[in-house]
Design a protein around this motif. Structure first.
Motif, PDB file in Angstrom:
ATOM      1  N   THR A  42       0.862  -1.178   0.000  1.00  0.00           N
ATOM      2  CA  THR A  42       0.000   0.000   0.000  1.00  0.00           C
ATOM      3  C   THR A  42       0.898   1.227   0.000  1.00  0.00           C
ATOM      4  O   THR A  42       1.670   1.430   0.932  1.00  0.00           O
ATOM      5  N   LEU A  68       4.036   3.614   9.868  1.00  0.00           N
ATOM      6  CA  LEU A  68       4.154   2.614   8.808  1.00  0.00           C
ATOM      7  C   LEU A  68       4.223   1.195   9.352  1.00  0.00           C
ATOM      8  O   LEU A  68       4.874   0.949  10.358  1.00  0.00           O
ATOM      9  N   GLY A  72       3.647  -1.166   3.916  1.00  0.00           N
ATOM     10  CA  GLY A  72       3.303   0.247   3.763  1.00  0.00           C
ATOM     11  C   GLY A  72       4.478   0.993   3.159  1.00  0.00           C
ATOM     12  O   GLY A  72       5.626   0.793   3.553  1.00  0.00           O
ATOM     13  N   GLY A 101       7.826  -0.634   7.330  1.00  0.00           N
ATOM     14  CA  GLY A 101       7.487  -0.065   6.028  1.00  0.00           C
ATOM     15  C   GLY A 101       8.707   0.461   5.290  1.00  0.00           C
ATOM     16  O   GLY A 101       9.850   0.264   5.701  1.00  0.00           O
TER      17      GLY A 101
END
Length: 186
Positions: A42, A68, A72, A101
């Motif tokens: 994402t 995060l 992510g 992330g």
């Protein structure tokens, strides 16, 4: 597959961590097992993320601008003027709390932690006015004019590293005792 979301609901940690006898937040912290990573990669690309305010009341998470998780990604973003308020708690990551992330080509500026407390001791530390890198990756980014306002312990007025990869970044003009700090380099 592609899925677009801007947030996911908590709990942030796996259920196995919540099964200890005291429901001890420090124990959850120690094991560092993230529950709800994003199911699909994402990404936020080209956003300005600013003026976030988060008050830490329990536990030790942070990220007034961005928090995060695994899968992510933020890239080509500006993260600015986000403040984590930590009254009597440990503050981590005023602008970004990265727990798995990826940060690519971002400008992270004018973020911070504002710690105030009635405590007379230095029990609570404050980590990373710009970013707390718990685990994950960050590259080709700039960290400028970030700070930690605290009468207590400060580790990393800009960046605090626990684990992860951090390369080809610029860290400059941040206010505090040490701009970058780490749990330990091996």
């Amino acid at each position: 597959k592609s899925k677009r979301v801007l947030t996911q609901q908590i709990p942030y940690y796996s259920n196995s961590m919540l099964e200890n006898k005291k429901n001890d937040l420090n124990m959850m912290e120690y094991k560092n097992e993230v529950a709800l990573g994003f199911e699909y990669e994402t990404a936020w690309d080209g956003f300005v993320i600013k003026n976030g305010r988060v008050r830490v009341n329990t536990g030790r998470d942070g990220g007034a601008g961005v928090s995060l998780r695994p899968n992510g990604v933020i890239k080509n973003c500006i993260v600015e003027n986000n403040w984590l308020v930590a009254p009597g708690k440990a503050g981590r990551g005023g602008g970004i709390f990265n727990n798995g992330g990826t940060i690519i080509n971002c400008i992270v500026r004018k973020n911070g932690i504002n710690h105030y407390s009635g405590y007379s001791d230095n029990e609570y530390y404050n980590y990373g006015g710009a970013m707390y890198l718990r685990t994950g990756t960050c590259f080709n980014s700039s960290f400028v004019e970030n700070e930690v306002k605290s009468s207590h312990q400060i580790d990393g007025s800009a960046i605090y590293f626990e684990d992860g990869m951090f390369y080809n970044n610029t860290v400059t003009n941040n206010t505090g005792i040490s701009a970058m700090c780490t749990k330990g380099w091996y």
